[in-house]
Design an enzyme around this catalytic site. Structure first.
Site, PDB file in Angstrom:
ATOM      1  N   ASP A 241      21.740  19.195   9.049  1.00  0.00           N
ATOM      2  CA  ASP A 241      22.524  18.252   8.252  1.00  0.00           C
ATOM      3  C   ASP A 241      22.167  16.819   8.645  1.00  0.00           C
ATOM      4  O   ASP A 241      22.394  16.392   9.777  1.00  0.00           O
ATOM      5  CB  ASP A 241      24.018  18.509   8.500  1.00  0.00           C
ATOM      6  CG  ASP A 241      24.918  17.786   7.508  1.00  0.00           C
ATOM      7  OD1 ASP A 241      24.448  16.812   6.876  1.00  0.00           O
ATOM      8  OD2 ASP A 241      26.085  18.195   7.381  1.00  0.00           O
TER       9      ASP A 241
ATOM     10  N   SER B  64      32.849  18.020   4.592  1.00  0.00           N
ATOM     11  CA  SER B  64      32.282  16.682   4.659  1.00  0.00           C
ATOM     12  C   SER B  64      33.407  15.678   4.961  1.00  0.00           C
ATOM     13  O   SER B  64      34.104  15.834   5.956  1.00  0.00           O
ATOM     14  CB  SER B  64      31.535  16.369   3.364  1.00  0.00           C
ATOM     15  OG  SER B  64      30.750  15.215   3.485  1.00  0.00           O
ATOM     16  N   GLN B  65      33.606  14.673   4.110  1.00  0.00           N
ATOM     17  CA  GLN B  65      34.766  13.804   4.329  1.00  0.00           C
ATOM     18  C   GLN B  65      36.040  14.634   4.390  1.00  0.00           C
ATOM     19  O   GLN B  65      36.934  14.374   5.205  1.00  0.00           O
ATOM     20  CB  GLN B  65      34.887  12.764   3.216  1.00  0.00           C
ATOM     21  CG  GLN B  65      36.157  11.924   3.334  1.00  0.00           C
ATOM     22  CD  GLN B  65      36.436  11.113   2.088  1.00  0.00           C
ATOM     23  OE1 GLN B  65      36.182   9.917   2.075  1.00  0.00           O
ATOM     24  NE2 GLN B  65      36.950  11.752   1.041  1.00  0.00           N
TER      25      GLN B  65
ATOM     26  N   HIS C  57      23.426  19.622   4.515  1.00  0.00           N
ATOM     27  CA  HIS C  57      24.786  19.197   4.204  1.00  0.00           C
ATOM     28  C   HIS C  57      25.339  20.037   3.052  1.00  0.00           C
ATOM     29  O   HIS C  57      25.442  19.598   1.905  1.00  0.00           O
ATOM     30  CB  HIS C  57      24.814  17.712   3.843  1.00  0.00           C
ATOM     31  CG  HIS C  57      26.197  17.143   3.825  1.00  0.00           C
ATOM     32  ND1 HIS C  57      27.012  17.118   4.925  1.00  0.00           N
ATOM     33  CD2 HIS C  57      26.921  16.588   2.819  1.00  0.00           C
ATOM     34  CE1 HIS C  57      28.170  16.571   4.622  1.00  0.00           C
ATOM     35  NE2 HIS C  57      28.138  16.250   3.342  1.00  0.00           N
TER      36      HIS C  57
ATOM     37  N   TYR D  19      33.514  12.877   0.053  1.00  0.00           N
ATOM     38  CA  TYR D  19      33.454  11.432  -0.174  1.00  0.00           C
ATOM     39  C   TYR D  19      33.344  11.103  -1.660  1.00  0.00           C
ATOM     40  O   TYR D  19      32.396  11.502  -2.332  1.00  0.00           O
ATOM     41  CB  TYR D  19      32.246  10.884   0.581  1.00  0.00           C
ATOM     42  CG  TYR D  19      32.176   9.388   0.705  1.00  0.00           C
ATOM     43  CD1 TYR D  19      33.141   8.680   1.411  1.00  0.00           C
ATOM     44  CD2 TYR D  19      31.114   8.682   0.151  1.00  0.00           C
ATOM     45  CE1 TYR D  19      33.046   7.299   1.559  1.00  0.00           C
ATOM     46  CE2 TYR D  19      31.001   7.313   0.290  1.00  0.00           C
ATOM     47  CZ  TYR D  19      31.970   6.621   0.993  1.00  0.00           C
ATOM     48  OH  TYR D  19      31.871   5.253   1.139  1.00  0.00           O
TER      49      TYR D  19
END
Length: 359
Positions: A299, A213-214, A328, A130
């Site tokens: 996470d 992640s993203q 995370h 992100y």
């Protein structure tokens, strides 16, 4: 929780062991919170038979037509691929800054690294977290890599610059989901596959996608929307199971009010309905290539519940690795495991990745 002891007196110089018994009512993830003198001391997430979780899809009625239309609109944009050789190039690797036109005629860029020997090469599309910035992947000497900065990321801010805005609010129009930032970002990823497929030094039958992640969510979306992709490595993925995300973590509760301020007629249900167009859980069954997913059990950014909602919706060759004590982040251990997995899928002995501890 059912506890064997409702309370205990613990002296400063002694230890007491307490046994806690919990019978999960259904498969899923549960947070155990332990406190001392009403102060939280430890919180831990536990999973129970997550492969048996059932999460209802939230697809809008026109979900498939929506994405077919986006792909048709992308195809109408001349990509105008442009490559600029970088002084980061070496005897083993050529490095290029790549520019291309994408959905809505937005200019995007990325870094293309390709070995100087033994073409044609397999290739990996690497996607960002992100708002993060991607840089050249110069150590993969046995595969080409396109490290893409989709719109709003890194060096792709000419036409879409988030500045101080919450990235995922850009283009949020309840009546026009096709204007939303992720409609464009998903198409940017497909445009990147177009680039790799167009290159004569690339074996177009050996293109995979990865991200964390993203980036993990984008990897899943790319694999769902583009059948040219032969594998998907999605680490600690986001962009899946929006309703579960709202229930599992505080992000929605902190940020949805900002959308209510912009759109007074919105409701929580309305936001979730809008986001359902961009929920990788809803497109997971379109993925036909092998998928490797990693999950950090602790996470609190991309909680394991949302990852398994997507994983359980996959109808393809799939595997996952859960790291019980990580949050995370992606461990070095998993990076090595993933590289070996990707190399096998691409038909090479190794990607040539050199890890810092091994230099």
């Amino acid at each position: 929780f059912e506890t064997q002891y409702s309370s205990a007196v613990v002296h400063a110089d002694s230890e007491v062991s307490l046994k806690f018994v919990f019978s999960p009512p259904s498969p899923g993830f549960y947070r155990a919170v332990f406190s001392l003198n009403d102060r939280v001391k430890k919180s831990v997430v536990l999973g129970f038979d997550p492969k048996k979780m059932t999460t209802p899809l939230t697809r809008p009625a026109d979900f498939e037509a929506f994405w077919q239309q986006r792909k048709q609109e992308l195809a109408q944009v001349d990509p105008e691929f442009k490559m600029i050789r970088s002084d980061r190039s070496t005897d083993q690797m050529d490095v290029y800054l790549v520019e291309m036109q994408s959905y809505g005629r937005v200019k995007i860029r990325g870094w293309y690294t390709v070995p100087t020997h033994n073409a044609p090469h397999p290739a990996i599309l690497s996607l960002p977290g992100y708002t993060s910035t991607m840089w050249p992947s110069v150590d993969r000497t046995n595969a080409a890599t396109l490290a893409l900065n989709p719109r709003g990321h890194g060096n792709s801010k000419d036409d879409v610059d988030p500045q101080d805005q919450e990235f995922m609010f850009i283009g949020f129009d309840p009546e026009n989901p096709q204007l939303y930032i992720y409609a464009g970002v998903f198409m940017d990823c497909l445009r990147a596959v177009d680039f790799l497929s167009s290159r004569p030094e690339i074996d177009a039958s050996r293109i995979g996608v990865e991200g964390a992640s993203q980036g993990g969510g984008l990897a899943l979306a790319t694999a769902a929307l583009d059948s040219r992709v032969i594998f998907c490595a999605a680490d600690i993925p986001w962009l899946g199971d929006w309703i579960g995300y709202l229930e599992a973590e505080f992000w929605g509760w902190n940020n949805y009010p900002k959308l209510f301020a912009l759109h007074p007629d919105l409701t929580f249900a309305g936001i979730n309905q809008f986001l359902s167009y961009f929920d990788t859980m809803n497109m997971a069954e379109w993925i036909r290539c092998p998928v490797l997913m990693s999950v950090g059990l602790q996470d609190d950014v991309c909680p394991p519940r949302t990852a398994f909602s997507v994983y359980n919706a996959l109808a393809t060759d799939k595997s996952f690795v859960v790291y019980p004590f990580t949050g995370h982040s992606v461990t070095r251990e998993h990076e090595k495991f993933k590289d070996e997995w990707m190399a096998k899928k691409l038909g090479v002995e190794t990607l040539g990745q050199i890890y810092p501890s091994e230099r």
